[in-house]
Design an enzyme around this catalytic site. Structure first.
Site, PDB file in Angstrom:
ATOM      1  N   GLU A   1       0.876  -1.164   0.000  1.00 34.36           N
ATOM      2  CA  GLU A   1       0.000   0.000   0.000  1.00 34.36           C
ATOM      3  C   GLU A   1       0.919   1.221   0.000  1.00 34.36           C
ATOM      4  OE1 GLU A   1      -2.741   0.209   3.296  1.00 34.36           O
ATOM      5  OE2 GLU A   1      -3.499   2.129   2.585  1.00 34.36           O
TER       6      GLU A   1
ATOM      7  N   LYS B   1       4.485   0.677   9.229  1.00 36.14           N
ATOM      8  CA  LYS B   1       4.572   1.975   8.570  1.00 36.14           C
ATOM      9  C   LYS B   1       3.912   3.063   9.404  1.00 36.14           C
ATOM     10  CE  LYS B   1       3.174   0.065   4.759  1.00 36.14           C
ATOM     11  NZ  LYS B   1       2.501  -0.104   3.484  1.00 36.14           N
TER      12      LYS B   1
ATOM     13  N   ARG C   1       5.102 -12.765   9.732  1.00 37.75           N
ATOM     14  CA  ARG C   1       5.814 -11.493   9.543  1.00 37.75           C
ATOM     15  C   ARG C   1       7.245 -11.635  10.031  1.00 37.75           C
ATOM     16  NH1 ARG C   1       1.748  -7.594   8.789  1.00 37.75           N
ATOM     17  NH2 ARG C   1       3.114  -5.801   8.849  1.00 37.75           N
TER      18      ARG C   1
HETATM   19  P1  ATP Z   1       2.701  -2.169   7.806  1.00 37.18           P
HETATM   20  O1  ATP Z   1       1.966  -2.684   8.983  1.00 37.18           O
HETATM   21  O2  ATP Z   1       4.148  -1.940   8.060  1.00 37.18           O
HETATM   22  O3  ATP Z   1       2.055  -0.991   7.172  1.00 37.18           O
HETATM   23  P2  ATP Z   1       1.507  -3.731   5.825  1.00 37.18           P
HETATM   24  O4  ATP Z   1       1.375  -5.205   5.836  1.00 37.18           O
HETATM   25  O5  ATP Z   1       0.305  -2.925   6.088  1.00 37.18           O
HETATM   26  O6  ATP Z   1       2.690  -3.358   6.773  1.00 37.18           O
HETATM   27  P3  ATP Z   1       1.648  -3.430   3.017  1.00 37.18           P
HETATM   28  O7  ATP Z   1       2.162  -2.310   2.221  1.00 37.18           O
HETATM   29  O8  ATP Z   1       0.200  -3.664   3.016  1.00 37.18           O
HETATM   30  O9  ATP Z   1       2.160  -3.216   4.502  1.00 37.18           O
HETATM   31  O10 ATP Z   1       2.445  -4.758   2.698  1.00 37.18           O
HETATM   32  C1  ATP Z   1       2.903  -5.195   1.449  1.00 37.18           C
HETATM   33  C2  ATP Z   1       3.305  -6.630   1.595  1.00 37.18           C
HETATM   34  O11 ATP Z   1       4.392  -6.748   2.509  1.00 37.18           O
HETATM   35  C3  ATP Z   1       2.174  -7.468   2.148  1.00 37.18           C
HETATM   36  O12 ATP Z   1       2.086  -8.670   1.418  1.00 37.18           O
HETATM   37  C4  ATP Z   1       2.578  -7.700   3.570  1.00 37.18           C
HETATM   38  O13 ATP Z   1       2.042  -8.877   4.062  1.00 37.18           O
HETATM   39  C5  ATP Z   1       4.095  -7.717   3.480  1.00 37.18           C
HETATM   40  N1  ATP Z   1       4.694  -7.348   4.763  1.00 37.18           N
HETATM   41  C6  ATP Z   1       4.499  -6.219   5.474  1.00 37.18           C
HETATM   42  N2  ATP Z   1       5.167  -6.238   6.634  1.00 37.18           N
HETATM   43  C7  ATP Z   1       5.835  -7.419   6.666  1.00 37.18           C
HETATM   44  C8  ATP Z   1       6.708  -8.057   7.605  1.00 37.18           C
HETATM   45  N3  ATP Z   1       7.042  -7.469   8.756  1.00 37.18           N
HETATM   46  N4  ATP Z   1       7.198  -9.268   7.284  1.00 37.18           N
HETATM   47  C9  ATP Z   1       6.878  -9.858   6.127  1.00 37.18           C
HETATM   48  N5  ATP Z   1       6.069  -9.328   5.214  1.00 37.18           N
HETATM   49  C10 ATP Z   1       5.535  -8.125   5.462  1.00 37.18           C
HETATM   50 MG    MG Z   2      -1.337  -2.415   5.138  1.00 38.08          MG
END
Ligand code: ATP
Ligand code: MG
Length: 547
Positions: A33, A267, A257
């Site tokens: 995102e 983020k 994760r």
């Molecule tokens: P955040 O909570 O940091 O915003 P998010 O999962 O909301 O993380 P996205 O931009 O939606 O962030 O994630 C893009 C991809 O990265 C998704 O497939 C997500 O599952 C993966 N991802 C995000 N954080 C991690 C992590 N700590 N370990 C492994 N994969 C991750």
């Molecule tokens: Mg997200």
């Protein structure tokens, strides 16, 4: 097919699917995102998604999951693309979930016509109140049995902007007593009068994650949609919607994760650190963001190695930051140019040196093609103040009166006397050098223990050094009581405003990483200019952190 060594359970699934002929080739996607900069956890997801496709001859799309207009921005879109490329991966296509808004709208109409979705007038609070609990069924919405015609008319009006935010939603008609709370008539669309970074003001209704993600996967014909464990309960909704729409059956797989100690990795939290100026931007070298790590001098190779070693797990664990540092040292030891920088100088006079001498010192003993650089040995040089001692310690070799020691890449010198000021501080050290002891052609026969780094006082250039410590004082700030920001380490940045560097560093660029002898690995900061040269410490030479 030739045997490929799998290194995690996702790769095993893919291998089986290809062996069984379920797919001829695989297609994965990395779906960030664009609401922030990518961090170490994203790096793990990138390595997994792109890595598995590379390994099995498939492809990977980069898809911006941009269905929430409020938090998204093109600045983030650009940084994400830069980070993925810098890590060394190539996407097959760049797509945006917002490209599918028309298709998603048509899918919503299809669900309404099939009797699988309805327009609901309940407020968010009312929906929450009627949702039930994991052990108690929810209540049907009073609007659940609206006719197809009425739903079509209301949904069209929602799209046309006839209602206020929160006044109406579109919900899937699934099962209010499902044991999976997410199956209790999940929201598909909500009204938002917000400007979208790509579609502008065209839409005032936006699809929810559950109604965008799986559908986008399906539109692109993603075979393996890999996400993190918190999406396990969403899988049932994912499958339900694809089945009802009769579209390409993408499948979702989940892994744990990736976490790292002494930092935070969401983020939302990283944005707080930026906005409240606990750090200097998303790419502050202390941040666990890919851009922060890059600025600090951590290499893409090191990050990929870390992801490989941390592994892909089915259960969450916390990885050691020192593992990343280990991977960084391993790579930097191979590629770094060796240079000499004195952080806290004391002057040494080589009393018997008449004319300056031009020396050639190797750039990198680990690289036979590393070449050499010119270094001038002059009558006045600097060494580190604490490399001179009056009371020697066992097994620690430093300069002391009456003893000989080697100067790196230069000569053996004997220390003869030391000058002090009125308060007893050493202000000048006098040495004689042994002309027949030059490194590489030493015929002096003098045996010394210890080698010191040094710079010519006449030619040294001033540089600023920035050293970093952990950003947080505790291993897992998100699990502590109170706010995670209460655990910020206030002393995570240490600046040495003026260190003395050998002149070769005047032409340092972002192309090279450096090892400052006996000091650690360093990388030019992007804010550096030719009159204000700044180096970030990437990592020390040794691990002082792991238990
Ligand atoms: P955040 O909570 O940091 O915003 P998010 O999962 O909301 O993380 P996205 O931009 O939606 O962030 O994630 C893009 C991809 O990265 C998704 O497939 C997500 O599952 C993966 N991802 C995000 N954080 C991690 C992590 N700590 N370990 C492994 N994969 C991750
Ligand atoms: Mg997200």
């Amino acid at each position: 097919m030739e045997e490929i060594k799998t290194s995690n359970f996702i790769e095993e699934i893919v291998e089986q699917d290809l062996k069984n002929g379920k797919y001829d080739t695989i297609l994965t996607r990395f779906p960030p995102e664009p609401n922030g900069y990518l961090h170490m956890g994203h790096a793990a997801s990138i390595c997994l998604n792109f890595g598995v496709a590379e390994k099995f001859g498939g492809k990977t799309n980069l898809r911006f999951d941009d269905t929430n207009p409020v938090t998204e921005d093109t600045e983030y879109v650009e940084s994400i693309q830069q980070d993925v490329q810098w890590l060394g991966f190539k996407w097959a296509n760049v797509f945006y979930a917002s490209d599918y808004f028309d298709t998603l709208y048509a899918y919503a109409i299809q669900l309404i016509k099939q009797g699988d979705a309805y327009v609901c007038d309940l407020t968010a609070d009312e929906i929450a109140a009627q949702k039930g609990t994991p052990t108690e069924a929810g209540k049907n919405s009073p609007y659940r049995d609206r006719s197809v015609a009425e739903n079509l008319e209301l949904f069209t009006k929602m799209k046309e902007g006839a209602f206020k935010e929160g006044e109406k939603t579109l919900r899937a008609k699934i099962n209010m007593s499902s044991s999976n709370m997410l199956m209790r008539d999940p929201l598909l669309y909500r009204i938002k009068f917000a400007h979208h970074h790509r579609t502008g003001d065209k839409w005032c209704i936006y699809p929810m994650y559950d109604f965008a993600h799986g559908q986008s996967d399906s539109i692109e014909k993603i075979t393996h949609s890999i996400c993190t464990l918190e999406f396990v309960p969403h899988r049932e909704v994912y499958d339900w919607l694809i089945a009802k729409l009769g579209i390409y059956p993408s499948k979702q797989y989940e892994f744990a994760r990736v976490n790292v100690n002494y930092t935070v990795m969401s983020k939302r939290k990283l944005l707080q650190l930026v906005n409240e100026q606990h750090v200097n931007g998303w790419d502050d070298p202390r941040m666990p963001t890919i851009s922060g790590m890059r600025r600090r001098g951590i290499t893409a190779t090191a990050i990929r190695q870390f992801c490989e070693k941390a592994g892909i797990a089915k259960r969450e664990k916390i990885n050691e930051f020192s593992l990343l540092e280990f991977c960084t040292r391993e790579d930097l030891n191979k590629i770094s140019l060796r240079r000499m920088v004195v952080f806290n100088p004391v002057k040494v006079i080589i009393t018997n040196l008449e004319n300056e001498l031009l020396l050639d010192i190797e750039n990198n003993p680990e690289d036979e093609n590393g070449g050499t650089r010119a270094v001038t040995f002059t009558k006045e040089i600097f060494i580190e103040r604490d490399d001179f001692v009056e009371t020697p310690q066992k097994k620690i070799f430093k300069m002391e009166v009456g003893k000989a020691i080697r100067l790196k890449g230069a000569f053996i010198v004997t220390c003869n006397e030391v000058m002090k000021d009125a308060s007893g501080n050493v202000i000048e050290i006098h040495c004689t050098y042994h002309a027949d002891s030059q490194s590489g052609k030493d015929t002096s026969g003098i045996k010394v223990q210890g080698t010191l780094h040094w710079v010519s006082a006449a030619y040294a250039i001033p540089v600023e050094i920035r050293e970093y410590d952990r950003l947080f004082k505790v291993e897992n700030p998100s699990d502590e009581e109170g706010d995670f920001k209460d655990y910020i380490n206030e002393n995570s940045l240490h600046v040495i405003p003026k260190a003395f560097a050998e002149p070769a560093l005047q032409s340092a660029t972002l192309e090279h990483h450096f090892q400052f002898l006996r000091k650690g690995y360093f990388y030019l900061d992007k804010d550096s200019t030719s009159s204000n040269i700044i180096f970030n410490k990437t990592v020390g030479l040794k691990d002082n952190w792991s238990k």
